[in-house]
Scaffold this motif. Structure first.
Motif, PDB file in Angstrom:
ATOM      1  N   ARG A   1       1.163  -1.288  -0.039  1.00 19.41           N
ATOM      2  CA  ARG A   1       0.219  -0.567   0.086  1.00 19.41           C
ATOM      3  C   ARG A   1       0.893   0.979   0.204  1.00 19.41           C
ATOM      4  NH1 ARG A   1      -5.483  -0.836   0.738  1.00 19.41           N
ATOM      5  NH2 ARG A   1      -5.646  -2.901   1.673  1.00 19.41           N
ATOM      6  N   LYS A   2       2.208   0.912  -0.219  1.00 14.62           N
ATOM      7  CA  LYS A   2       3.003   2.361  -0.610  1.00 14.62           C
ATOM      8  C   LYS A   2       2.352   3.598  -1.050  1.00 14.62           C
ATOM      9  CE  LYS A   2       5.780   0.754  -4.611  1.00 14.62           C
ATOM     10  NZ  LYS A   2       4.510  -0.610  -4.716  1.00 14.62           N
ATOM     11  N   PHE A   3       1.248   3.569  -2.597  1.00 10.09           N
ATOM     12  CA  PHE A   3       0.711   4.941  -2.476  1.00 10.09           C
ATOM     13  C   PHE A   3      -0.111   5.506  -2.125  1.00 10.09           C
ATOM     14  CE2 PHE A   3       2.258   2.176  -6.809  1.00 10.09           C
ATOM     15  CZ  PHE A   3       3.079   3.177  -6.761  1.00 10.09           C
ATOM     16  N   HIS A   4      -1.158   3.990  -1.237  1.00  7.91           N
ATOM     17  CA  HIS A   4      -1.614   5.251  -0.387  1.00  7.91           C
ATOM     18  C   HIS A   4      -0.937   5.853   0.249  1.00  7.91           C
ATOM     19  CE1 HIS A   4      -3.955   1.125  -2.283  1.00  7.91           C
ATOM     20  NE2 HIS A   4      -5.045   2.104  -1.576  1.00  7.91           N
TER      21      HIS A   4
ATOM     22  N   VAL B   1       3.813  12.859  10.185  1.00  5.89           N
ATOM     23  CA  VAL B   1       3.973  11.295  10.757  1.00  5.89           C
ATOM     24  C   VAL B   1       2.362  10.715  11.256  1.00  5.89           C
ATOM     25  CG1 VAL B   1       5.102   9.893  12.952  1.00  5.89           C
ATOM     26  CG2 VAL B   1       6.781  11.472  11.427  1.00  5.89           C
ATOM     27  N   SER B   2       1.739  11.423  12.340  1.00  7.38           N
ATOM     28  CA  SER B   2       0.999  10.696  12.634  1.00  7.38           C
ATOM     29  C   SER B   2      -0.373  10.895  11.844  1.00  7.38           C
ATOM     30  CB  SER B   2       0.127  12.505  13.726  1.00  7.38           C
ATOM     31  OG  SER B   2       0.715  12.294  14.949  1.00  7.38           O
ATOM     32  N   ALA B   3      -0.348  11.036  10.836  1.00 10.07           N
ATOM     33  CA  ALA B   3      -1.492  10.758   9.954  1.00 10.07           C
ATOM     34  C   ALA B   3      -1.211   9.547   8.838  1.00 10.07           C
ATOM     35  CB  ALA B   3      -1.522  11.681   8.691  1.00 10.07           C
ATOM     36  N   VAL B   4       0.392   9.358   9.063  1.00 15.57           N
ATOM     37  CA  VAL B   4       0.546   8.037   7.908  1.00 15.57           C
ATOM     38  C   VAL B   4       1.151   6.930   9.432  1.00 15.57           C
ATOM     39  CG1 VAL B   4       3.096   6.936   7.762  1.00 15.57           C
ATOM     40  CG2 VAL B   4       2.294   8.653   6.908  1.00 15.57           C
ATOM     41  N   PHE B   5       0.941   7.224  10.434  1.00 10.99           N
ATOM     42  CA  PHE B   5       0.921   6.038  11.546  1.00 10.99           C
ATOM     43  C   PHE B   5      -0.708   5.446  11.616  1.00 10.99           C
ATOM     44  CE2 PHE B   5       0.528   4.994  15.835  1.00 10.99           C
ATOM     45  CZ  PHE B   5       1.253   3.708  16.550  1.00 10.99           C
ATOM     46  N   VAL B   6      -1.082   6.572  11.922  1.00 10.29           N
ATOM     47  CA  VAL B   6      -2.612   5.915  11.689  1.00 10.29           C
ATOM     48  C   VAL B   6      -3.313   5.320  11.060  1.00 10.29           C
ATOM     49  CG1 VAL B   6      -5.376   6.738  12.031  1.00 10.29           C
ATOM     50  CG2 VAL B   6      -2.777   7.982  13.149  1.00 10.29           C
ATOM     51  N   GLY B   7      -2.199   5.791   9.717  1.00 10.97           N
ATOM     52  CA  GLY B   7      -2.917   5.042   8.417  1.00 10.97           C
ATOM     53  C   GLY B   7      -2.448   3.425   8.067  1.00 10.97           C
ATOM     54  N   LEU B   8      -1.488   3.555   8.855  1.00 10.81           N
ATOM     55  CA  LEU B   8      -0.635   2.338   9.256  1.00 10.81           C
ATOM     56  C   LEU B   8      -1.949   1.520  10.060  1.00 10.81           C
ATOM     57  CD1 LEU B   8       1.923   0.329   9.035  1.00 10.81           C
ATOM     58  CD2 LEU B   8       2.584   1.339  10.784  1.00 10.81           C
ATOM     59  N   LEU B   9      -2.110   2.220  10.760  1.00  5.91           N
ATOM     60  CA  LEU B   9      -3.152   0.855  12.422  1.00  5.91           C
ATOM     61  C   LEU B   9      -4.147   0.589  11.233  1.00  5.91           C
ATOM     62  CD1 LEU B   9      -2.794   3.183  15.308  1.00  5.91           C
ATOM     63  CD2 LEU B   9      -2.074   0.569  15.016  1.00  5.91           C
ATOM     64  N   VAL B  10      -4.876   1.712  10.883  1.00  2.00           N
ATOM     65  CA  VAL B  10      -5.448   1.164   9.711  1.00  2.00           C
ATOM     66  C   VAL B  10      -5.951   0.346   8.934  1.00  2.00           C
ATOM     67  CG1 VAL B  10      -7.888   2.056   8.217  1.00  2.00           C
ATOM     68  CG2 VAL B  10      -6.909   3.312  10.034  1.00  2.00           C
ATOM     69  N   PHE B  11      -4.631   0.217   7.990  1.00  3.80           N
ATOM     70  CA  PHE B  11      -4.377  -1.106   6.914  1.00  3.80           C
ATOM     71  C   PHE B  11      -3.914  -1.760   7.540  1.00  3.80           C
ATOM     72  CE2 PHE B  11      -3.045   2.990   3.780  1.00  3.80           C
ATOM     73  CZ  PHE B  11      -4.064   2.759   3.338  1.00  3.80           C
ATOM     74  N   LEU B  12      -3.433  -2.369   8.862  1.00  2.34           N
ATOM     75  CA  LEU B  12      -3.604  -3.281   9.361  1.00  2.34           C
ATOM     76  C   LEU B  12      -4.633  -4.251   9.708  1.00  2.34           C
ATOM     77  CD1 LEU B  12      -0.185  -2.688  11.846  1.00  2.34           C
ATOM     78  CD2 LEU B  12      -0.498  -4.348   9.822  1.00  2.34           C
ATOM     79  N   VAL B  13      -5.479  -3.372  10.287  1.00  6.44           N
ATOM     80  CA  VAL B  13      -6.915  -3.992  10.867  1.00  6.44           C
ATOM     81  C   VAL B  13      -7.384  -4.394   9.884  1.00  6.44           C
ATOM     82  CG1 VAL B  13      -9.090  -3.534  11.562  1.00  6.44           C
ATOM     83  CG2 VAL B  13      -6.648  -1.836  12.611  1.00  6.44           C
ATOM     84  N   LEU B  14      -7.803  -3.288   9.038  1.00  5.25           N
ATOM     85  CA  LEU B  14      -8.365  -3.823   7.559  1.00  5.25           C
ATOM     86  C   LEU B  14      -7.596  -5.359   7.097  1.00  5.25           C
ATOM     87  CD1 LEU B  14      -9.015  -1.052   5.681  1.00  5.25           C
ATOM     88  CD2 LEU B  14     -10.282  -2.579   7.158  1.00  5.25           C
ATOM     89  N   ASP B  15      -6.365  -5.530   6.949  1.00  8.60           N
ATOM     90  CA  ASP B  15      -5.258  -6.430   6.551  1.00  8.60           C
ATOM     91  C   ASP B  15      -5.780  -7.539   7.357  1.00  8.60           C
ATOM     92  OD1 ASP B  15      -3.477  -7.661   4.477  1.00  8.60           O
ATOM     93  OD2 ASP B  15      -2.096  -8.091   6.546  1.00  8.60           O
ATOM     94  N   TYR B  16      -5.561  -7.161   9.063  1.00 12.01           N
ATOM     95  CA  TYR B  16      -6.517  -8.779   9.363  1.00 12.01           C
ATOM     96  C   TYR B  16      -7.255  -8.981  10.232  1.00 12.01           C
ATOM     97  CZ  TYR B  16      -6.842 -10.606  14.328  1.00 12.01           C
ATOM     98  OH  TYR B  16      -7.377 -11.548  15.842  1.00 12.01           O
ATOM     99  N   LYS B  17      -8.562  -8.594   9.725  1.00 12.30           N
ATOM    100  CA  LYS B  17     -10.262  -8.910   8.520  1.00 12.30           C
ATOM    101  C   LYS B  17      -9.881  -9.521   8.397  1.00 12.30           C
ATOM    102  CE  LYS B  17     -12.448  -5.092  11.877  1.00 12.30           C
ATOM    103  NZ  LYS B  17     -13.880  -4.105  11.674  1.00 12.30           N
TER     104      LYS B  17
END
Length: 315
Positions: free
Chosen positions: A17-20, A297-313
């Protein structure tokens, strides 16, 4: 859940998801740059002054600089600043508000700080929306400090002037009474100065008797004066000594009174200015690059958490 924070999985997901993440970062940069601009955050300018204490005495175990800080941070100076610069309008606080003083002190303490440096100077920092006002506020704090310390010193010196004048007046009245008593005694007995007349009187009386002039008119006068000395001489001596001591005390009190009067009347400053304040030509707040960096940095970190949750589901 054990695989949620798996490093390999996270790296694969980031690459996938690098482009995201790039888009999220760019959006964060743009938005933080816009919202940290002057249209949303009014910039502030900083003015600084450094001063050393002078011509003051310490009243406790505090150093002169610590005592200076006590005065600089006193509410008395803060209230004078409120009035001098109409800070209620600057900070947009209504004077009719029941918590007006609390809000004003909070706003003032946020924008104005006075601290001791490692070199024992007092450093005054003022942040304000206008650079000239920030510099003028620094100047005024120093001026009000000198004024406040002068008031403290003058109050103490005035007290000592009044006390020394009271003592001086009392002693002058006492001297006047002793002088009146001495004048009456001198007029009645002819004793001008006991300590000076006794030797001369004795010598004159003995000489008259030795020369066979014991019954002469002059000798009779000497005898009468001699009798007066015998009867009232001790009283005259006591009055003279008391008069002299009182006159000496008056001289000492006069010196003390004049010294305190000089201290009371002199107009001096109580600080050495090491660094004069000036109007800044560049804002100090907000630091836009820092806001942009933290926001990104905060926005990218939050995005990382969101993508991790989606990927986990999905898994």
């Amino acid at each position: 859940m054990e695989n949620f924070f798996d490093n390999r999985r996270i790296l694969e997901m980031i690459w996938k998801r690098k482009f995201h993440f790039v888009i999220i970062g760019l959006i964060a940069i743009v938005l933080s740059a816009i919202f940290s601009g002057p249209a949303f955050i009014t910039p502030k300018y900083k003015s600084t002054a450094r001063i050393y204490p002078s011509n003051i005495w310490t009243m406790s175990n505090e150093s002169e600089t610590e005592q200076m800080l006590e005065v600089l941070n006193s509410n008395d100076i803060k209230f004078r600043m409120f009035d001098a610069f109409d800070l209620d309008q600057v900070y947009k606080i209504n004077k009719e508000d029941p918590n007006y003083i609390t809000y004003m002190l909070d706003a003032y303490n946020t924008n104005v700080s006075v601290n001791k440096t490692e070199y024992e100077t007092a450093e005054i920092k003022v942040m304000d929306y206008e650079p000239n006002r920030a510099a003028n506020m620094c100047d005024s704090i120093i001026h009000f400090y000198n004024q406040k310390v002068r008031e403290i010193h003058k109050a103490k010196d005035k007290e000592m002037v009044d006390l020394s004048m009271k003592s001086l007046t009392k002693k002058k009245e006492e001297l006047k009474g002793l002088e009146s008593s001495l004048d009456s005694l001198r007029e009645a007995t002819g004793i001008i100065s006991f300590s000076r007349q006794v030797p001369e009187l004795t010598r004159g009386y003995v000489t008259a008797l030795a020369n066979g002039r014991g019954n002469s008119a002059d000798t009779k006068k000497i005898e009468k004066l001699y009798d007066n000395f015998s009867e009232t001489g001790s009283q005259a001596m006591i009055l003279e000594n008391k008069f002299n001591r009182t006159a000496s005390t008056i001289d000492s009190l006069t010196d003390i009174y004049e010294r305190y009067l000089v201290e009371y009347e002199k107009d001096i400053t109580y600080s050495h200015i090491v660094e004069y304040p000036f109007a800044a030509d560049k804002k100090s707040y907000p630091v836009r690059w820092l806001i942009v960096m933290l926001s990104t940095v905060s926005a990218v970190f939050v995005g990382l958490l969101v993508f991790l949750v989606l990927d986990y589901k999905k898994a």
